[in-house]
Scaffold this motif. Sequence first.
Motif, PDB file in Angstrom:
ATOM      1  N   GLY A  40       1.270   6.621  -6.947  1.00  0.00           N
ATOM      2  CA  GLY A  40       0.034   7.264  -7.383  1.00  0.00           C
ATOM      3  C   GLY A  40      -1.025   6.300  -7.868  1.00  0.00           C
ATOM      4  N   LYS A  41      -0.935   5.029  -7.475  1.00  0.00           N
ATOM      5  CA  LYS A  41      -1.902   4.023  -7.908  1.00  0.00           C
ATOM      6  C   LYS A  41      -3.063   3.862  -6.931  1.00  0.00           C
ATOM      7  CE  LYS A  41       1.386   1.234 -10.499  1.00  0.00           C
ATOM      8  NZ  LYS A  41       1.937  -0.106 -10.675  1.00  0.00           N
ATOM      9  N   GLN A  42      -2.964   4.472  -5.731  1.00  0.00           N
ATOM     10  CA  GLN A  42      -4.016   4.315  -4.730  1.00  0.00           C
ATOM     11  C   GLN A  42      -4.228   5.646  -4.021  1.00  0.00           C
ATOM     12  OE1 GLN A  42      -3.315   1.158  -1.939  1.00  0.00           O
ATOM     13  NE2 GLN A  42      -5.432   1.097  -1.306  1.00  0.00           N
ATOM     14  N   ASP A  43      -5.470   5.897  -3.649  1.00  0.00           N
ATOM     15  CA  ASP A  43      -5.836   7.103  -2.931  1.00  0.00           C
ATOM     16  C   ASP A  43      -5.273   7.053  -1.509  1.00  0.00           C
ATOM     17  OD1 ASP A  43      -7.221   9.535  -2.426  1.00  0.00           O
ATOM     18  OD2 ASP A  43      -8.825   8.387  -1.454  1.00  0.00           O
ATOM     19  N   VAL A  44      -4.799   8.191  -1.010  1.00  0.00           N
ATOM     20  CA  VAL A  44      -4.180   8.240   0.314  1.00  0.00           C
ATOM     21  C   VAL A  44      -5.197   7.919   1.404  1.00  0.00           C
ATOM     22  CG1 VAL A  44      -3.012   9.740   1.964  1.00  0.00           C
ATOM     23  CG2 VAL A  44      -2.423   9.874  -0.450  1.00  0.00           C
ATOM     24  N   ALA A  45      -6.397   8.472   1.319  1.00  0.00           N
ATOM     25  CA  ALA A  45      -7.414   8.234   2.351  1.00  0.00           C
ATOM     26  C   ALA A  45      -7.796   6.756   2.414  1.00  0.00           C
ATOM     27  CB  ALA A  45      -8.636   9.089   2.086  1.00  0.00           C
ATOM     28  N   GLN A  46      -7.957   6.135   1.264  1.00  0.00           N
ATOM     29  CA  GLN A  46      -8.292   4.708   1.221  1.00  0.00           C
ATOM     30  C   GLN A  46      -7.148   3.878   1.801  1.00  0.00           C
ATOM     31  OE1 GLN A  46      -8.824   3.198  -2.713  1.00  0.00           O
ATOM     32  NE2 GLN A  46      -9.657   1.249  -2.016  1.00  0.00           N
ATOM     33  N   VAL A  77       0.819  -1.211   0.000  1.00  0.00           N
ATOM     34  CA  VAL A  77       0.000   0.000   0.000  1.00  0.00           C
ATOM     35  C   VAL A  77       0.859   1.271   0.000  1.00  0.00           C
ATOM     36  CG1 VAL A  77      -1.708   1.298   1.335  1.00  0.00           C
ATOM     37  CG2 VAL A  77      -2.021  -1.138   0.957  1.00  0.00           C
ATOM     38  N   PRO A  78       1.898   1.380   0.834  1.00  0.00           N
ATOM     39  CA  PRO A  78       2.732   2.585   0.738  1.00  0.00           C
ATOM     40  C   PRO A  78       3.399   2.744  -0.635  1.00  0.00           C
ATOM     41  CG  PRO A  78       3.150   1.485   2.804  1.00  0.00           C
ATOM     42  CD  PRO A  78       2.281   0.569   1.996  1.00  0.00           C
ATOM     43  N   ALA A  79       3.803   1.648  -1.238  1.00  0.00           N
ATOM     44  CA  ALA A  79       4.394   1.728  -2.581  1.00  0.00           C
ATOM     45  C   ALA A  79       3.361   2.188  -3.590  1.00  0.00           C
ATOM     46  CB  ALA A  79       4.969   0.367  -2.976  1.00  0.00           C
ATOM     47  N   ASP A  80       2.126   1.703  -3.477  1.00  0.00           N
ATOM     48  CA  ASP A  80       1.063   2.121  -4.395  1.00  0.00           C
ATOM     49  C   ASP A  80       0.731   3.604  -4.226  1.00  0.00           C
ATOM     50  OD1 ASP A  80       0.886  -0.373  -5.505  1.00  0.00           O
ATOM     51  OD2 ASP A  80      -0.903  -0.978  -4.383  1.00  0.00           O
ATOM     52  N   GLN A 117      -4.869   0.612   6.310  1.00  0.00           N
ATOM     53  CA  GLN A 117      -3.825   0.417   7.308  1.00  0.00           C
ATOM     54  C   GLN A 117      -4.377   0.550   8.719  1.00  0.00           C
ATOM     55  OE1 GLN A 117      -0.986   3.326   5.891  1.00  0.00           O
ATOM     56  NE2 GLN A 117       0.282   1.708   5.025  1.00  0.00           N
ATOM     57  N   LEU A 118      -5.290   1.495   8.927  1.00  0.00           N
ATOM     58  CA  LEU A 118      -5.908   1.657  10.242  1.00  0.00           C
ATOM     59  C   LEU A 118      -6.734   0.436  10.617  1.00  0.00           C
ATOM     60  CD1 LEU A 118      -6.436   3.517  12.662  1.00  0.00           C
ATOM     61  CD2 LEU A 118      -8.413   4.390  11.417  1.00  0.00           C
ATOM     62  N   LEU A 119      -7.446  -0.130   9.651  1.00  0.00           N
ATOM     63  CA  LEU A 119      -8.223  -1.343   9.898  1.00  0.00           C
ATOM     64  C   LEU A 119      -7.325  -2.465  10.406  1.00  0.00           C
ATOM     65  CD1 LEU A 119     -10.979  -2.940   9.414  1.00  0.00           C
ATOM     66  CD2 LEU A 119      -9.879  -3.655   7.301  1.00  0.00           C
ATOM     67  N   TRP A 120      -6.190  -2.685   9.730  1.00  0.00           N
ATOM     68  CA  TRP A 120      -5.291  -3.748  10.159  1.00  0.00           C
ATOM     69  C   TRP A 120      -4.616  -3.424  11.484  1.00  0.00           C
ATOM     70  CZ3 TRP A 120      -5.441  -8.530   9.555  1.00  0.00           C
ATOM     71  CH2 TRP A 120      -5.886  -9.090   8.370  1.00  0.00           C
ATOM     72  N   ALA A 121      -4.298  -2.161  11.728  1.00  0.00           N
ATOM     73  CA  ALA A 121      -3.686  -1.778  12.997  1.00  0.00           C
ATOM     74  C   ALA A 121      -4.632  -2.058  14.162  1.00  0.00           C
ATOM     75  CB  ALA A 121      -3.287  -0.307  12.973  1.00  0.00           C
ATOM     76  N   VAL A 122      -5.897  -1.697  13.999  1.00  0.00           N
ATOM     77  CA  VAL A 122      -6.891  -1.938  15.059  1.00  0.00           C
ATOM     78  C   VAL A 122      -7.110  -3.435  15.257  1.00  0.00           C
ATOM     79  CG1 VAL A 122      -9.336  -1.654  15.641  1.00  0.00           C
ATOM     80  CG2 VAL A 122      -8.013   0.285  14.801  1.00  0.00           C
ATOM     81  N   ALA A 123      -7.219  -4.184  14.157  1.00  0.00           N
ATOM     82  CA  ALA A 123      -7.443  -5.632  14.266  1.00  0.00           C
ATOM     83  C   ALA A 123      -6.275  -6.331  14.954  1.00  0.00           C
ATOM     84  CB  ALA A 123      -7.662  -6.221  12.878  1.00  0.00           C
ATOM     85  N   LEU A 124      -5.046  -5.987  14.576  1.00  0.00           N
ATOM     86  CA  LEU A 124      -3.886  -6.638  15.186  1.00  0.00           C
ATOM     87  C   LEU A 124      -3.700  -6.206  16.639  1.00  0.00           C
ATOM     88  CD1 LEU A 124      -1.401  -6.519  12.198  1.00  0.00           C
ATOM     89  CD2 LEU A 124      -2.642  -8.506  13.084  1.00  0.00           C
TER      90      LEU A 124
END
Length: 72
Positions: free
Chosen positions: A34-40, A27-30, A45-52
């Motif tokens: 410029g292949k992915q929106d920053v907010a998305q 995701v950071p590489a994307d 990343q926040l979803l995985w941080a909270v889950a872990l």
Amino acid sequence: MILPLNLYPGLLGDIVRALPWAAVVQVPADVYLGKQDVAQALGFQLLWAVALFALGALATRAARRKVVIQGG
């Protein structure tokens, strides 16, 4: 990042892009490319941080119930 996660085919590619190491590496590489929106990307990343964090808290709570430390 020997092999980018975007190169995995089909269902395997969908699975590896949904796992936590995608949030750490791909995701950071994307975003940088410029292949992915920053907010998305931050939401993913926040979803995985909270889950872990929640899984770690549950594991710590279970270990505290089982472990008895001498002298305290």
